[in-house]
Design an enzyme around this catalytic site. Structure first.
Site, short mmCIF file in Angstrom:
data_model
loop_
_atom_site.label_atom_id
_atom_site.label_comp_id
_atom_site.label_asym_id
_atom_site.label_seq_id
_atom_site.Cartn_x
_atom_site.Cartn_y
_atom_site.Cartn_z
N ASN A 293 20.24 15.27 -35.74
CA ASN A 293 20.33 13.81 -35.78
C ASN A 293 20.74 13.28 -34.39
OD1 ASN A 293 20.48 11.21 -36.65
ND2 ASN A 293 22.33 11.48 -37.88
N ASP A 320 24.98 18.52 -27.50
CA ASP A 320 25.21 18.19 -28.91
C ASP A 320 25.35 19.48 -29.74
OD1 ASP A 320 25.71 16.83 -31.22
OD2 ASP A 320 23.74 15.92 -31.42
O1 DOR Z 1 22.70 16.67 -35.47
C1 DOR Z 1 23.83 16.22 -35.39
N1 DOR Z 1 24.90 16.91 -35.84
N2 DOR Z 1 24.02 14.99 -34.90
C2 DOR Z 1 25.20 14.37 -34.93
O2 DOR Z 1 25.29 13.27 -34.47
C3 DOR Z 1 26.37 15.02 -35.58
C4 DOR Z 1 26.23 16.47 -35.55
C5 DOR Z 1 27.21 17.20 -36.43
O3 DOR Z 1 28.39 16.88 -36.38
O4 DOR Z 1 26.81 18.15 -37.11
#
Ligand code: DOR
Length: 445
Positions: A293, A320
């Site tokens: 995400n 990320d």
């Molecule tokens: O893919 C994602 N995982 N996007 C995010 O913004 C949060 C993250 C998560 O904390 O797993």
């Protein structure tokens, strides 16, 4: 208000001395790019480059290697407290070190969320006890990341956070976001935003387009990112606060940010390896390691991101890193959590899609991993100037290797890059003049 230590890292410091011989020294902060020697004395970059004559100072032969300021990843999920089946501060920082990162910025979507000084104090203590690289902390924008009530931003600042964000969530209420920016500005704290309109993306699990139609999966359209980026630009202009768009995935967001920067708006942005290396076509086998995400988008978005990196519309590269346990990911695509690990593959992916593809040269790419995040977050890091902290990353630019998820230092294995051949990697991760990880000897060597 004076914070406890706005730019102090959290692990215990054991400064050391080190002589690094004959590498290609690239320091984007000063524009330096030359073959030379680098001396670290008692944890600081020395003015002199001569190895002390008596020498008990250990030496690394860096001929053929790039000598860069310690890499900084400003978007990492460490999962401690509350998610130790996915990652801990100990394992996450080991993954960072093995990926060449000397500093990371921990996201606050822990359990409980880091929405008050107590959680920051807990994380800081755990980092002091167990981290092997520098951990900088963020605090939530809103209580419980619910988007309703502002978190105590002044107390978070005093507790030492260097930015605020509800990452993983997005504040939908524009009035709340406006007040958050007003507060953040008082402390010159950077506000990081996960840009996602919940109505436009409701139920979406992958990019809305050809592949979501073919696969029968609900779409998360790029417009859901774009409208929040546009909102953030307007709120930054109104409040004068600095705002940073996290994990940008949409070509239209890049255009909006480029136009805003031309008008002098204080917006910055980051790009992630997966959005540069993959598209939504990768989702066709319903492999949940391609679910994150914001989602993977189309070739045109990828090209816009690359162009945005090339013209510095996007000044930050980050991972990320979002670990999830196998049992959480091994479910139907729609049910799986969003997120993939990234710390141990990102440098190699960036080398492949940016350096090999001639989108950026080494100084440009390293700037987005060193001095740029340091400046945005007001960290005393990101340069090899004399007197600077002796955080250094050595990189072999031509050492192909194959990603094996089973060998990760991270507790989690959720990578879409298993089996990929990458062109090079970090060989030494040096914090305060101490080699915390090397390719040859592993940790402590
Ligand atoms: O893919 C994602 N995982 N996007 C995010 O913004 C949060 C993250 C998560 O904390 O797993």
């Amino acid at each position: 208000m004076t914070p406890v230590s706005p730019s102090s890292p959290l692990p215990a410091r054991q400064p050391a001395s080190l002589f690094i011989r004959g590498g290609r020294i690239i320091d984007p902060a000063s524009g330096r790019d030359e073959i030379g020697d680098l001396l670290i004395l008692d944890g600081r970059i020395a003015e002199s480059t001569a190895r002390p004559a008596d020498s008990s100072v250990p030496m690394i032969d860096a001929r053929g290697l790039i000598v860069a300021p310690g890499l900084i990843d400003m978007h990492v999920h460490l999962r401690e407290p509350g998610g130790s089946q996915k990652e801990t501060i100990a394992t996450g920082t080991r993954a960072a070190a093995a990926g060449g990162f000397t500093s990371l910025l921990a996201m606050p979507n822990t359990n409980p969320p880091a929405d008050g000084p107590h959680t920051i104090a807990l994380m800081s203590q755990r980092a002091r006890e167990t981290a092997c690289v520098n951990v900088f902390t963020t605090g939530c924008i809103t209580v419980g990341m619910k988007g309703e009530q502002l978190a105590p931003i002044g107390s978070l600042y005093k507790a030492g956070v260097v930015a605020i964000t509800d990452d993983g969530h997005c504040v939908q209420n524009n009035e709340v976001m406006r007040r958050a920016l007003d507060y953040a500005r008082m402390f010159d704290l950077l506000t990081l935003d996960h840009c996602q309109d919940y109505n436009l993306s409701a139920g979406g699990v992958m990019h809305e387009g050809y592949w979501s139609t073919v696969l029968g999966l609900p779409g998360w359209p790029r417009i859901a990112e774009d409208v929040i980026v546009a909102r953030d630009i307007l709120l930054s202009e109104l409040t004068g606060a600095r705002i940073h768009a996290q994990h940008i995935s949409s070509g239209d967001s890049v255009r909006l940010i480029r136009e805003a920067k031309r008008r002098g708006v204080k917006i910055s942005a980051e790009a992630m390896p997966h959005h540069l290396a993959l598209t939504d076509a990768s989702v066709q086998h319903y492999d949940t390691n391609f679910k994150m995400n914001p989602p993977l988008r189309e070739r045109a978005d990828q090209e816009a991101l690359l162009a945005g990196l090339a013209d510095d519309t996007i000044e930050i590269l980050a991972s990320d890193h979002a670990p999830h346990a196998s049992y959480e990911k091994e479910v139907e695509f729609a049910e799986a959590p969003f997120g993939i690990v990234g710390l141990e593959t990102e440098l190699g992916i960036f080398m492949k899609v940016l350096i090999e593809a001639r989108v950026l040269d080494w100084p440009q790419m390293l700037g987005k991993l060193t001095v740029n995040p340091a400046r945005l977050l007001n960290l005393d890091r990101g340069t090899l100037a004399p007197g600077a902290v002796g955080d250094v990353t050595l990189i072999h630019p031509g050492l192909p290797w194959v990603v094996e998820a089973g060998r990760f230092q991270s507790l989690s294995r959720n990578t879409p890059f298993h089996g990929w051949e990458l062109p090079g990697r970090a060989t030494h991760t040096i914090v305060d003049g101490r080699v915390v990880w090397s390719l040859e000897r592993g940790f402590g060597g």
